[in-house]
Scaffold this active site. Structure first.
Site: not given
Lengths: 274, 274, 274, 274
Positions: D218-220
């Site tokens: 996530l969000d990486e």
């Protein structure tokens, strides 16, 4: 080595240049090209490893490229510069510290000023300081005195680090493309004198600074770098100037760094910056 | 309620205003003051809870403040606006979507255009669209036709959302301080026509946009909001225009939001923005 | 004089403060208020003309304001500061030049460093330089040596101008709210060591810097000022660090200027900045 | 045509590629190269005039370049995209208007949402809208329903235009490098839920937004574009979110424009953006 080429644009230029370097066994580290289609002109900057190949490469390229090609091959070296300034210290202080600490690849030969105030700032760094009082001389004689100082040094660039006198067309021509000025406004807004006062009177919400090569038309030379910051109605002209100083010194330093790394081409009244 | 006061600056103004609200049992939520010392003028904006106290507060303040005081008390409400536009959609689309989704507290009464191209954009949102062709009328008659449309509506503001015709002095005076324009440059740089072309020709490294109240002098009215973005030599005028559109629509929307929240005062040719 | 007040929010506070100043015949030049509704706390900063009225005003305000009110009345004066730094010169050079040239209202008492490299930079400005080698002492003894130096001076603030050692909780508590650090990232991104390397590994397109009061939790203290600049894939960690230095020094200088002008309040882990 | 090449870096790559195009009589309009020295990988994007030379050029390049070379030749064409969104309209509205007005070279096939609120926004533009209620299904079934819709269309990219549900690893893998998300913070600060609330609690002075390819973490995923704006203590979480929306939509639109113009390469967890 840094190789800079400009010439009329024709097919196959990148191919020819890279072939030449490839065949010489040189390894390209960084490569940038641009074509100004308005004037059909090609610009290329190539960094390759090592300091080899100088004259041979130049000869080879000359034979391959269009006849109007300007080819410049520069080893990575510190530039020799003179600072001209009036009363404000912030750009001078900033450049001096960057040079002393290797953040800017340049050696300051001397400071020339039309005021005494910055003598101490120069002295702290053991930099020769020449005070040439503009009130003592005619404009012509004043510039003559300045040129006498400059002529003592072998320099690459003259930096107008908040030098607040207009230079004559003759002076400017002598150092064409080698003199860089910081103007304390976002050009072309607020050309001329007291730009922060002009900005205040106009009620702008953003102010800026512009570093440019000096041309004969005041504040009209090729822009190298600009930046802006937000202000508001509560800023007096003095507070605008204070906020603006930070932009001025950063913009000037960025411009100098780009020029000293041979990342800037001049084309007419514009710059190409890689 | 939002209370706006401007008057000659004298000692004790904040004290008098806050006393008046305190004694009326009203709770201040937000308070901003500014003194323009150039013209010795005081500006104050106060938000207090609830919609009470209207006329009584106004009367009381009038008796306490200098005679030249302008006092405005506005309930929190949606503004009624007309959009004028030419061919470009981006500012219009942006405002329409903000209004429909409550990001901007306004209701668009109609769109007036001198071209047909934006009819579909207006129609998608069921907004009346008036095409008034400037090629069919004299300048005077063209404006008369526009005014006939505007007069059908009861409006607070006219928004020039990329309306590319110059309006006459008479027109401007009729909507003095109620007409907001977005200019596609960082004023005062590149006034007038084709600013991105001007910016390209000048070789700037930053471009911008300016939202301002319309005054009789073209692009000279009080600036409400400005912003900038970086460009480089590789941007054609068309690419500058494309990049600039994003700044234009955001700057215009921010300006409208500030004006509709009564956060903007006009003083001479400047704004105070709280 | 600058008057700073924080207390529990109640009705009529601005009225009471401005009344008190009005009745004392003092002229308010600038006034800012803010209510943090999360904690129901009121903050006010008032500048009034002249240096009069000190104790009498304080007494009067104490009797008018809530019992938990903190009231601070400060004359406009230069702050006395100590700089702590490690190897990088840019923040130190920048502060030193601002102080020497009155761009920052502070006098540097001395520089404390855990390395020798900045001795010359301090010496150029005749500022005492204390080299306290962290490799020679335990952490506890190292801090003890530092504190012995600090104790020789009467100071307002300690500035961590790129001091790269973590200070103990005891040290931090001793100078709570009086120690300001520049962190070379846009906090809370890239806390801890080598933020530019972290930024490079993450492939960010923007980097930043944060000036904050030092608290016991590393890089978690109240943020005073932040700013960012764009980078791209072509920046190595070293080039990010180079670009970041300019942001760091400007952000730190802006934060110091705000703090020295008494424009900053600390509330929990945040700041209110007028 | 746009030619994209990535391969192991070796000497002479630019020479070989440009030679190949030169010999085919093709005229290069724009050329960018980059070497990621960390992984010894070469990236090149070349725009040449016309749509000729497809298969023959590909064959020729394959024979000249290292065996691991990935070569992609794309004609200039509109991309086919699906938007996924939840309740907020601003990114969706912005993309829809750009596509309709040719500011973004893409055609929206449909909108998929886990809420009903954006149905009207899609309907205004005659875009099919699929409401798939996440409360009615298990996570697995919910994604299955979404995939059934997606499978009806032949698409290039899925755009998460403020879609506030986390997608499973399986879903993400299916559209690896073809799914772009806008995260409403300056990553890696404030990953996860409610970033504006996190930013408010931390008291930051700048907020931002990040457009990135979606990866399993996530969000990486690889960041394509980021930008920031200044806020201050007076911004509530709601006001931060309001200010942030403008950054979000502009950052997402810029990222999409770059991707659709084939200006973005993915290398590990980073992007190279020309």
């Amino acid at each position: 080595m840094i190789l800079k080429i400009t010439c009329t644009d024709t097919k196959g230029l990148i191919y020819k240049v890279t072939k030449c370097l490839y065949e010489a066994g040189l390894n390209i580290v960084k490569n940038d090209e641009y074509v100004d289609t308005d004037v059909n002109r090609f610009f290329m900057r190539t960094e390759y490893e090592g300091n080899e190949g100088g004259d041979a490469i130049l000869e080879r390229l000359k034979s391959l490229l269009p006849k109007d090609a300007k080819i410049k091959l520069t080893p990575d070296r510190r530039r020799r510069i003179i600072l001209m300034a009036s009363k404000e210290h912030h750009c001078l202080s900033d450049i001096v510290n960057r040079c002393e600490n290797d953040d800017l690849q340049a050696d300051i030969q001397c400071v020339i000023s039309n005021h005494e105030v910055l003598r101490k700032s120069a002295a702290r760094y053991d930099i020769p300081f020449y005070f040439i009082d503009h009130r003592k001389y005619s404009r012509q004689d004043h510039e003559k005195k300045i040129l006498e100082v400059i002529d003592q040094y072998d320099i690459d660039y003259i930096i107008l680090a908040k030098y607040m006198r207009i230079l004559s067309s003759d002076f400017v021509q002598k150092y064409r493309n080698r003199m860089i000025n910081i103007h304390h406004s976002f050009l072309p807004a607020f050309k001329g004198a007291r730009p922060y006062n002009q900005a205040y009177m106009r009620g702008v919400k953003v102010i800026g600074a512009s570093a440019h090569f000096v041309s004969e038309d005041l504040d009209e030379g090729p822009i190298i770098e600009q930046d802006t910051i937000r202000v508001h109605h509560g800023y007096s002209p003095r507070e605008m100037a204070k906020a603006g100083k930070d932009v001025e010194k950063i913009v000037l330093a960025r411009a100098l760094d780009l020029v000293f790394q041979e990342k800037v081409f001049i084309q007419g009244n514009k710059t190409i910056v890689f």
